[in-house]
Design an enzyme around this catalytic site. Structure first.
Site, mmCIF file in Angstrom:
data_model
loop_
_atom_site.group_PDB
_atom_site.id
_atom_site.type_symbol
_atom_site.label_atom_id
_atom_site.label_comp_id
_atom_site.label_asym_id
_atom_site.label_seq_id
_atom_site.Cartn_x
_atom_site.Cartn_y
_atom_site.Cartn_z
ATOM 1 C CG LEU A 20 -1.617 -1.292 1.602
ATOM 2 C CD1 LEU A 20 -2.574 -1.059 2.759
ATOM 3 C CD2 LEU A 20 -2.364 -1.838 0.412
ATOM 4 C CD GLU A 23 -2.066 3.605 -2.006
ATOM 5 O OE1 GLU A 23 -1.247 4.146 -1.241
ATOM 6 O OE2 GLU A 23 -2.919 2.790 -1.613
ATOM 7 C CG ASP A 70 -12.325 7.734 -3.186
ATOM 8 O OD1 ASP A 70 -12.968 8.603 -2.617
ATOM 9 O OD2 ASP A 70 -12.843 6.962 -4.027
ATOM 10 C CG PHE A 71 -7.193 4.350 -3.031
ATOM 11 C CD1 PHE A 71 -7.802 4.930 -1.913
ATOM 12 C CD2 PHE A 71 -7.557 3.048 -3.375
ATOM 13 C CE1 PHE A 71 -8.749 4.235 -1.164
ATOM 14 C CE2 PHE A 71 -8.503 2.347 -2.622
ATOM 15 C CZ PHE A 71 -9.106 2.948 -1.521
ATOM 16 C CG HIS A 118 -13.706 4.291 0.446
ATOM 17 N ND1 HIS A 118 -13.223 4.917 1.567
ATOM 18 C CD2 HIS A 118 -12.893 3.225 0.240
ATOM 19 C CE1 HIS A 118 -12.178 4.231 2.030
ATOM 20 N NE2 HIS A 118 -11.967 3.211 1.246
HETATM 21 C C1 LIG Z 1 -4.490 4.772 0.523
HETATM 22 C C2 LIG Z 1 -5.440 3.648 0.515
HETATM 23 N N1 LIG Z 1 -5.173 2.581 -0.237
HETATM 24 C C3 LIG Z 1 -6.019 1.549 -0.261
HETATM 25 C C4 LIG Z 1 -7.157 1.566 0.487
HETATM 26 C C5 LIG Z 1 -8.125 0.387 0.477
HETATM 27 N N2 LIG Z 1 -8.021 -0.282 1.777
HETATM 28 C C6 LIG Z 1 -8.898 -0.032 2.758
HETATM 29 S S1 LIG Z 1 -8.485 -0.807 4.187
HETATM 30 C C7 LIG Z 1 -7.160 -1.531 3.457
HETATM 31 C C8 LIG Z 1 -6.277 -2.475 4.221
HETATM 32 C C9 LIG Z 1 -5.618 -1.823 5.341
HETATM 33 O O1 LIG Z 1 -4.837 -2.757 6.017
HETATM 34 P P1 LIG Z 1 -4.314 -2.419 7.453
HETATM 35 O O2 LIG Z 1 -3.754 -1.042 7.469
HETATM 36 O O3 LIG Z 1 -3.382 -3.503 7.834
HETATM 37 O O4 LIG Z 1 -5.591 -2.384 8.370
HETATM 38 P P2 LIG Z 1 -6.573 -3.616 8.695
HETATM 39 O O5 LIG Z 1 -7.692 -3.520 7.741
HETATM 40 O O6 LIG Z 1 -5.791 -4.858 8.579
HETATM 41 O O7 LIG Z 1 -7.033 -3.356 10.083
HETATM 42 C C10 LIG Z 1 -7.037 -1.148 2.134
HETATM 43 C C11 LIG Z 1 -5.981 -1.582 1.228
HETATM 44 C C12 LIG Z 1 -7.419 2.720 1.248
HETATM 45 N N3 LIG Z 1 -8.506 2.861 1.971
HETATM 46 N N4 LIG Z 1 -6.524 3.736 1.260
#
Ligand SMILES: Cc1ncc(C[n+]2csc(CCOP(=O)(O)OP(=O)(O)O)c2C)c(N)n1
Ligand SMILES: Cc1ncc(C[n+]2csc(CCOP(=O)(O)OP(=O)(O)O)c2C)c(N)n1
Ligand SMILES: [Mg+2]
Ligand SMILES: [Mg+2]
Lengths: 332, 358, 332, 358
Positions: free
Chosen positions: B79, B81, B106-107, B150
């Protein structure tokens, strides 16, 4: 890890508070599962079942004035900081009594009276915000501490690093709490990082880093106390890595192993390490409370949550015009 | 023509396609197929994105591809970007053809430095010596309380950046055809999808074909009002047209399909005929592509307008979460219809109608 | 550090090449200083005088096919990789014979025939690009290595971290060369980071990191050789931190201490450690060459550079229409 | 009025201001003074930015402030634009009033996530419970081969983002007055400056005052053509007007001063009078604020146009480095004049001049 475990140092009140908080979070989430099928709670829920110990253990060290920033998986943190379940449920139902008047939904809880200055669902988004609030606390010469909760996924982001760099440089009163559940959605940390320990980053920012069993509420509490004290004493930030597991799917009420997202065995192993069951055993063993005592707590909480759900559902929906109003702050 | 047709109902689709035996698939499957064929035929193509190889498969658009092509070509990524966009740009400069996939627009703000300062400028800044063949797929989300972070759309921003192209397919046919056009373009192309179009079904040939970038299309011929509809708004506009027919109003629906370059002529020639212009976009009003389209008309032939231009866009507000708010926030066929009715009632005289010089 | 320093291992050709490259870079920059006052070289120049050893030492390990990415302070790196001085000077003068046909100026040199795929003046901007080129090299199954040159300032940026993370994760053939001159414009590293060593970051990405005296061309050469070999062998990235000093102001031909940007004494101390003088002494002591031999080299280079400047100045200006042309690639 | 006047020469300025004994300072000094006074009067205000405390002092606009207020309030920061923007947002949420300073707009793409996904949405997304009083100063660079990554302008992008305000002072008076308005606004405000305006001199009161956000101004009254000029283009438009006078063409120069919110009425009432609209902006043409302005006119009263709208903008190309290319790239007073002459020669009849209904 924590001297709370030593018989001589037991603070019954605190122990019961930790228990109460964890139960509240677990039941809060489970009630969402119960009602979600009705399809009238129209908000993407990211449940924190399995991760309750971190919210409870960290927040027990915070005062009302301290700042808390969390992410998409933030219900537990907000409850632990003292947020009213009704204002959360109402928000999830998109009602006017919701903490954000129905504009934020599940991913953006807020309660400035409790130092919860808002929540971002952009991964890593709140880390610099927490650092900024800590900067404000320092510039304003208050004793406030800021806490940021985020996942292992957030530590992939450059924003995490930029935040640690600045927090360390200015020795800001901030505690960075990474809930390492080893996944970002369905991507295992091994597909994203060369090592699954997040605490390894602390050294290069010249700040203390502590790796904790995130299912052990007393371990979390102890490490967080040290970190919060350090921050409050003006000694700068700490990175806490809490290793744990999310029991449900990334989003929504279901388990995700049937979809092939993660191995069933993995979930089962982690469920053995249920933060609540383990702590329950501990409390019983030490005679802090009894089965009866705990049942009373659970019933109390259940009743409160049921009432909160009821209240939430009775709250009116905002009028459509609200959708395009309230974009800009206007001075009174 | 089956490949220009927008189907509002499955019924209508089956009626039209079944007889000539044409294959109908969804928008989602069209993109999936396009990516598969691209990887089969061109070793330089690879997909990268958060979760591209997971059981969700980017809402189904990458499902199964990792089994066919392996994790190197269907690459899950950290993650990160902005950095990862830079990685894609570097790989493109070095001869690959990356397809970078975002589940939400949004990303994209996180990638702006690499998209705007690097990818977009590279060809120009190197005096034309290094080009960046990069496709960025990004899906606009909507509904179920997705809320402010989102469900955004940023296509307008990208049209302001020289060096980027912006395409925005609405139909399954265009999704596949524009994908190949984008992939072979040799420039960084923002390929903007809409989540609500994923289920739409239409004729999609099995073979590889291209829809040229920069060519709009008239989706429905009409004489009274031109509705320029972008992305998912094409479906709303077609529905509005069907309803308007009952009022005796004949709507022409024009879809630009690509926003940069923009097919100005297809719009102008429609407005020349109807004199009335509505632009329906899946983005906030101010600074939208709808503004650019209106501006193009006043730059070229303002005298063809017999009524004010109307924008049917999201309000200038972040997306709210709650269902009543969402409902009020999003314009639909009835918002278009209302604008249509207003405009048909309007007939303004221009203040000083003098002969055109030269 | 480098066995080139051991008498038994001396490769005269290589040593003289290193010398030649450093002289070429130094004189290339000095000639810019000479002509800049005329105000017809209308491009913001970021001179690398004092930093020549890194460009020379690293690039001596690279083949024509290897990729090189650099930043605003990139003249030296491009020359060391083999770029024609005339194509650079002409670019700085905004002429059609410039490497980017007058569109890029001093901050964006390019020469794809030498693997220089373009240059970014956004701090940290090229680090992910180099990692991307390395990814391409790996996916294409070539033996190519990519090198990124960047400053200490770039290591403040999240992009640096995101790049290291991915490079390490995929074990990409990339060498990350940080020229730590302790300043970003006039901001000392102490105002930006809690520690002035950049190499400290390597550990948390589980890659080797080497801190080198960036004024010692043989030390740089040796460390770079190990890193390049490692990359070419498929063993992944290395972070090299070369500690050195920029002699001139951040931008433009002048020294900056009179403006109060940095202490004069600091500059003087570092000038004592001139990479060229030190290496000259070394070459003379070891008898690799003579004063005469070195003079010949300098004269040769001077003549080449003068000719390049001349050529550059004779190159025509692009027509105004070119300003809005060439925005998009068009297939032939 | 001295505070609305744009001076093209020092001579003219001295003649006008000397007599009433009015103080004249540069745009640069106006910003410097505004920040000093803001920090003197409001302990919540602090400046942060790369090099704010250095001997260059952000082209002079922060010079000496670190000596007055110390390094905590004139804070040099790491080169970590997105993270540091987040830090500013967090500090603002917690009661501070940060002023984040960028020497170039080109660095703003790195901050887009925090500006767009966080700062802009915070007030709305928190149901109005937490506002973000943040001023982002960003200077548009130009010339001496600054090239593609050091001379961009992105104000149009920010106008598309609900929750942000965008102000763009051209004169010393407005620079100071808008700075205070921005600082006290309580919302995130993009305060976009132009490097080439820094030396311009004008009347600036010593006391603190505010220029309201959302109020444009007529810089020169005229009857033949309206030139809406943004930022540094105000000076080019005034120069063009002076030249046009010799041809007997009377230009009205309107400056919006703030782009979001936009004072639509000041533009409309001018075009109502002149019937001709030129928009001059310091940004690339497609997707520019110029498009939004043209669109507003066609949404409101297209019938007032007696000629096509013209945009005098940068071409849709990155900025080139070389002097001949720069020269060709940037529009100036003569580009405006050319457009003016073209439009005056144009008089188009609208196709179906019918009476306006209702
Ligand atoms: C910048 C960004 N990239 C992608 C997403 C999509 N997304 C939402 S939650 C998530 C996973 C996050 O993982 P983590 O930080 O480990 O938190 P967890 O859900 O495991 O508690 C992703 C990729 C996002 N919201 N923001
Ligand atoms: C993202 C970004 N922020 C700020 C700048 C302005 N800037 C240009 S060079 C520079 C200093 C870079 O320092 P460093 O990386 O150490 O390289 P050095 O100049 O010391 O060689 C800065 C801040 C920029 N070009 N890009
Ligand atoms: Mg996780
Ligand atoms: Mg440096």
């Amino acid at each position: 890890m924590s001297d709370l475990k030593q018989p001589g140092h037991m603070d019954t009140q605190l122990l019961m508070d930790l228990y109460r908080t964890m139960i509240k979070i677990r039941r809060f989430e489970e009630k969402i599962i119960d009602v979600y099928g009705v399809q009238d709670m129209k908000t993407p829920v990211h449940l924190c079942i399995g991760q309750e110990a971190v919210a409870a253990g960290v927040c027990a060290n915070l005062g009302t004035d301290d700042y808390l920033f969390t992410n998409h998986r933030g219900h537990g943190h907000c409850l632990a900081k003292g947020m009213s379940p009704a204002s959360l449920y109402a928000e999830f139902y998109g009602r006017t009594n919701g903490c954000a008047r129905g504009k934020g939904g599940s991913m953006h809880p807020v309660d400035p009276d409790l130092g919860i200055l808002g929540t971002s669902a952009i991964v890593g988004g709140v880390i610099p915000l927490a650092v900024g609030a800590a900067l404000a606390a320092k510039l304003q010469d208050t004793q406030r501490v800021a806490v940021a909760f985020f996942g292992d996924g957030a530590s992939d982001e450059g924003a995490f690093h930029e935040s640690l760099l600045f927090a360390s440089l200015k020795e800001l009163p901030v505690v960075l709490v990474c809930e390492n559940n080893f996944y970002a959605v369905n991507s295992p940390i091994s597909a994203r990082q060369p090592d699954d320990s997040i605490v390894r980053f602390a050294g290069s920012y010249r700040i203390p880093g502590v790796q904790i069993d995130g299912t052990d509420v007393l371990a979390v509490h102890g490490a967080a106390r040290t970190a919060v004290d350090r921050a409050r004493a003006g000694e700068g930030p700490t990175l806490l890595e809490c290793r744990l597991y999310r029991w449900r799917g990334h989003v929504g009420p279901e388990c995700d192993y049937p979809k092939g997202c993660r191995p069933k065995e993995e979930l089962e192993q982690w469920m053995e390490r249920c933060p609540i069951n383990n702590f329950t055993r501990f409390l019983l063993e030490r005679g802090v409370t009894t089965e009866r005592g705990m049942e009373r707590v659970r019933n109390e909480i259940d009743a409160t949550l049921d009432e909160a759900l009821c209240l939430a559902r009775q709250s009116p929906f905002p009028a459509g015009e609200e959708a395009s109003a309230g974009v800009y702050y206007e001075r009174a | 023509m089956p490949w220009t047709k927008v189907f509002l109902s499955k019924d209508e689709m089956e009626r039209t396609l079944a007889q000539p035996g044409l294959r109908a698939i969804t928008y989602c499957d069209a993109i999936l197929e396009a990516q598969r064929q691209a990887m089969e035929t061109d070793g330089r193509v690879f997909l990268m994105g958060e979760g591209v190889d997971d059981p969700g498969g980017i809402f189904g658009t990458t499902l199964g591809l990792v089994d066919l092509f392996g994790k190197d070509r269907v690459m899950d990524i950290p993650l990160a970007e902005n950095g990862m966009t830079g990685v894609a740009v570097g790989a493109a400069a070095a001869g690959m053809k990356p397809v970078f996939i975002h589940m939400r627009n949004d990303f994209l703000p996180m990638c702006m430095d690499q998209l705007v300062n690097h990818a977009a400028k590279w060809f120009y800044m190197t005096g034309g010596r290094v080009n960046i063949p990069l496709v960025v797929r990004a899906i606009i989300g909507r509904g179920w309380g997705s809320a402010a972070q989102h469900s955004q759309a940023f296509h307008s921003l990208f049209t302001h950046i020289p060096g980027l192209k912006v395409v925005m397919p609405a139909t399954p046919y265009d999704a596949k055809g524009l994908f190949f056009a984008a992939l072979d373009d040799g420039n960084p192309v923002m390929f903007i999808e809409h989540r609500w179009a994923f289920g739409s079904v239409g004729y999609v040939p099995e073979e590889i074909y291209r829809v040229p970038i920069g060519t709009g299309i008239v989706r429905r011929h009409g004489t009274d009002v031109t509705v320029v509809a972008i992305s998912q708004m094409v479906y709303e506009a077609m529905a509005a047209a069907a309803q308007a027919e009952e009022d005796g109003i004949d709507i022409e629906v024009v879809e630009p399909r690509t926003l940069k370059p923009l097919d100005q002529e297809v719009i102008l020639s429609s407005v020349r005929k109807t004199g009335r212009l509505i632009i329906a976009d899946v983005a906030c009003r101010t600074g939208s592509v709808a503004a650019e389209i209106a501006c193009r008309v006043c730059e070229a032939e303002p005298e063809i307008l017999k009524a004010p231009v109307r924008r049917v866009c999201f309000p200038d507000a972040p997306t709210p979460a709650g269902p009543t708010l969402e409902q009020a926030y999003y314009p639909d066929s009835s918002s278009i219809l209302e604008a249509v009715r207003d405009l048909v009632a309007e007939n303004r005289a221009f203040r000083k109608p003098i002969q055109r010089s030269s």
